[in-house]
Each structure stands twice: as structure tokens, then as C-alpha cells.
Design an enzyme around this catalytic site. Sequence first.
Site, PDB file in Angstrom:
ATOM      1  N   ASP A 210     -42.770  31.476  14.076  1.00 41.49           N
ATOM      2  CA  ASP A 210     -41.790  30.868  14.976  1.00 41.49           C
ATOM      3  C   ASP A 210     -40.721  30.101  14.192  1.00 41.49           C
ATOM      4  O   ASP A 210     -41.042  29.405  13.225  1.00 41.49           O
ATOM      5  CB  ASP A 210     -42.532  29.901  15.910  1.00 41.49           C
ATOM      6  CG  ASP A 210     -41.652  29.371  17.022  1.00 41.49           C
ATOM      7  OD1 ASP A 210     -41.435  30.112  17.988  1.00 41.49           O
ATOM      8  OD2 ASP A 210     -41.176  28.223  16.918  1.00 41.49           O
ATOM      9  N   GLU A 261     -39.407  35.096  12.919  1.00 44.88           N
ATOM     10  CA  GLU A 261     -38.358  34.890  13.923  1.00 44.88           C
ATOM     11  C   GLU A 261     -37.204  34.216  13.202  1.00 44.88           C
ATOM     12  O   GLU A 261     -37.227  33.010  12.957  1.00 44.88           O
ATOM     13  CB  GLU A 261     -38.853  34.005  15.071  1.00 44.88           C
ATOM     14  CG  GLU A 261     -37.828  33.950  16.196  1.00 44.88           C
ATOM     15  CD  GLU A 261     -37.844  32.663  17.030  1.00 44.88           C
ATOM     16  OE1 GLU A 261     -37.253  32.652  18.107  1.00 44.88           O
ATOM     17  OE2 GLU A 261     -38.429  31.651  16.572  1.00 44.88           O
TER      18      GLU A 261
END
Length: 533
Positions: A210, A261
Site C-alpha cells: 500500500d 501501489e
Amino acid sequence: MSTTDDGPWWRGAVIYQVYPRSFADGNGDGVGDIDGIRARLSHLKDLGVDAIWMSPWYPSPMADAGYDVADFRDIDPVFGTLAGAEALITEAHVLGIRMIVDIVPNHISSEHPWFKAALASPDAPERDYFWFRPGKGANGDEMPTDWRGEFGGTTWTRTTNPDGTPGDWYLHLFTPQQPDLNWDHPDVRAEFEDILRFWFDRGVDGIRIDSAALLLKDPSLPEVLEENPHPFHDLDGVHEVYRAWRRVADAYGGDRALIGEVWMPEVERFANYLRPDELHAAFNFDFLGCAWDPRLMRECIDRTLHAHAAVGAPPTWVLSNHDVTRHVTRYGRADTTFSFENNLDGTPVDLELGTRRARAAALLSLSLPGATYVYQGDELGLWENENIPHEQFQDPMWRRRGHSRDGCRVPLPWTGDEPPFGFSAANPWLPQPLEWKDRTVQAQTGDPNSMLELYRSAIRLRRAEPGLHQSAMTWLPIGDEAIAYTRGGAFACVVNMSGAPIELPRFQTCLLASGPLDGVWLPPDTAVWLRLP
Ligand code: NOJ
């Protein structure tokens, strides 16, 4: 488990994102969970995907739907238990489906023991795991910087000392419940390497990372100025973190994948994350945000191929995820781009047009070289639910930025004619549109014109077609209105992105079409897979 001809699995996989609170509910509380996923794994087997990426399932106060993690080594009771997660990993493997878990290293929950200890005393050693700073101004009541948060709004919250006096401020690039970690601290690095091992030891095949570009901060905390290096986005030091993670992954035999990401407009900087000793892959947000326009799409694909070839990494193709407006809706608007800065909520949508384009986009994204991501519900042709009453919004982005991501997070429709459509025995945590009765798995199964059968056929053919296992693609000159390419000489994909029919190149067999052909004419917003003579 199958490996593509062109290398390890992560280079050519179809990866399905499960958003656990909205996939299927096993215990009848209206929120999806691990038992629900286990009971519906056959859907993913029938779809033919190679891997599941599981959005966070860890204990969390759910200030940001689980992206505020309080314990990376357990499962939130709303989703089930660690034993249930282990059983799911095993059952997926038995079906030949790999598992990717989501790790959130930039921040943790304010309920994590580290942060609680840090708040309990200004002298706690855990204080150094975060960014605590005195405020500016005579009374320290001004924030240390004016940095804007990733969800909009400010990035500092002031603490209260144990004696009740106002204390230092702490940094959070997202919500105040998500304090940023200090990645200059060796304990933070060691902890996350251990968390990776914890999940690799449980058999997971990959890690989705993330907010991968945000970890490092300039400790002098300068303001964000156009002319200076950014103080927290894409600092060079972040690559050392991923080199260390790569060593951890490689120690497990070489086929555990790290997938970042990384939102980054500059492709060269983006590709730095994919150098051979760093991450294996990263999400292609350039493609996700690209307009439904042949010239722009071709340029985007070229940019992608070029950037990835330079570092030997596989491209990825992403149409939707749990953060963005579903592409059936995006492609049905006059402006078909996506960016968080350009909020198009509530602008007119032609869902029929959006669905036709989404069908064509499925054939596009599943036939480009590299790995393809499918967000749960893409295969059902779900659209954004733009009719959720505002008081039901749960996404913290709504209050900070005036856009809610809840519309793409609505529970899946499985069976039946009315909500909850087999998702749960109770009311789903977000309302499902009544019109989804035509988009359930049950309604679409066996209907050759359905989105679901299109996806199933495409994924089946993707495995079988030799051309789709070749890493190269070649553009076919076909005019400005369409994009067309071959893979391996005998396979071609043609996508008509214009308002008028175009004539197809000479072909032997039509393998699959996203809509009816008119002889050798390909109608607008339609894609086709061809076997060439
Ligand atoms: C990206 C995640 O995909 C999103 O859902 C989340 O809100 C932010 N990172 C913060 O963790």
C-alpha cells in the site's frame, strides 16, 4: 499450479482483487468475511483466475476500511480468524489459485500498541517510530508543516500530554487514525520484514504494498514547493526498503512476488521501483486513468511497454479497484478519464455505453502482454452505485475530499431477484442497486451474451492461445479510430474506439468478440480477438 510459458506466474497472471467486506458474507451480519469467501471460491475457479489479492483483513478499528491496521499478524473478528485465513490459503492453493495479501507500511492504526505506547509518554521509545514534532508559533499551536493530506485536509494532529497540557503533533498523510511510521528507524524496518515472513510462512505467494512511494520523509520537514524535491513522495531512500524486502521474498525460493501501489505520473521514476532487485510488479494507474480514446490509449500502452522493458519487469493492466469509480460508469461518461483531482461524481452516465466499452476493455486488458487485474464485480459488469444516501457513507475520504469511494465497494450480487442478492442473510453494509438483479452470478451464468461468460471465455482463451504467452506485441496499422495489435503472429486484438464501424483485417477465425460483428465490420466500442491467416 500453472506457470505461464513466459516466466514465473506473476509475469502473466490474471489477479482478482477480493475486497473482503463486500465479496460474500458467511455469518449473516451484512459484512463479507473469510467463511463467505471460502464458500464462494468456486466462482473464482470457474472464472479461471490465477491469484487472489486480498484487501486488508487484519484487526482494525476500520477508520479507513481496514487500511488502518492494529495488528498485522491476526485477522479482524468481523472477517474471521487466523485459522480461517490459513484454511482459505490452503483451499485456494488446492484449486490452483495463489494468494496475495495487502501490507500497509506507510502508516498503522492509532490503536496499534506502538502508537498507544507512544502517546502514553513523551519519553516512550516508541515515540521515535512515528513523526512527533513540536508545533510552530509561540504556544506550539501551529502545525509543523502545511502539507496537504492524500485524502485532502491537513496532515498533523496535536496530542495531549499525560498531565492534560497540549503536547506535540504527529504526522498522518491520511486520516488522524493512521499515524505515519518513521522508516528511518531500524525497528520499523525489522518489524515489517518480519511481517512479510509471517505471511510467507503461511504460504502466501505475494504481497501488495500500500502507498509504496510514500514511506520516506525528508526529516527536515520542508514545505512542498514546486522547485524543490518533494518532502514525502518518492524519496530515493525508499528503494533501499524494497531491496531489503526483495531479499526477504527471494529467500523463499524466488516465486513470491512484491507488487507495489505506486501512483506516479513520471514513468521513469515509476520504473525505478521495478528494477531487478526491487519489486516484481506495480499497478498501472496510467492505464486505469486513460481516456477511452484510441490515440491516448495507444500512447499509454506504448509508454507502459517502454518503461517496463527498460527494467525487465512485466507490465500490468488495471481497469478498476476499491479506490476508483468503476469503469462501467467511467466509460459511460462524456469525460472517460479518472483522477482524484477531477471529481466527476453525479455527471451524466450512459450505462449501456459504459457496459459496451467495459466489455471491449476486458478483451483489451486480457490480451496485452503482462499481468491483468480484475476487481471483484468487474466480471459482472457492475457499475458505481451513485445513489448511496450520504448518511450511509463510511469512507473517510468523503468528509475530507467530498468524494466517497463507497460506490465501488458495494457488496456483490450472487443470486436471486432482490437485495441482498445472496450476499448475506442480512442487509448488506452498503445498499445494492435493484437493477443488479440482471447482473448476479446466477443470472449471467450460461448466458453467452453476459459479461461473466465473456470474462470466463477470455480467461480460458488467454491460457490456451500460444500468442498470448509471448511477451512481444506488434501494432497493426488499422487507422486512427481503433487500436490493433498482434501477439505471436497468429493472434490479433482489434478494439474500435470510434463512433463508426471499421473494417477488420483479413482473419481466419473470430475467437471472441465483445459484441456482435457485422460481417467483416467491427461496430463502435467493440473488441475482437482474431486468429490471423
Ligand atoms: C491506498 C488504498 O488502496 C486505499 O484504500 C487507502 O485508503 C490508502 N492507500 C491508505 O492506506
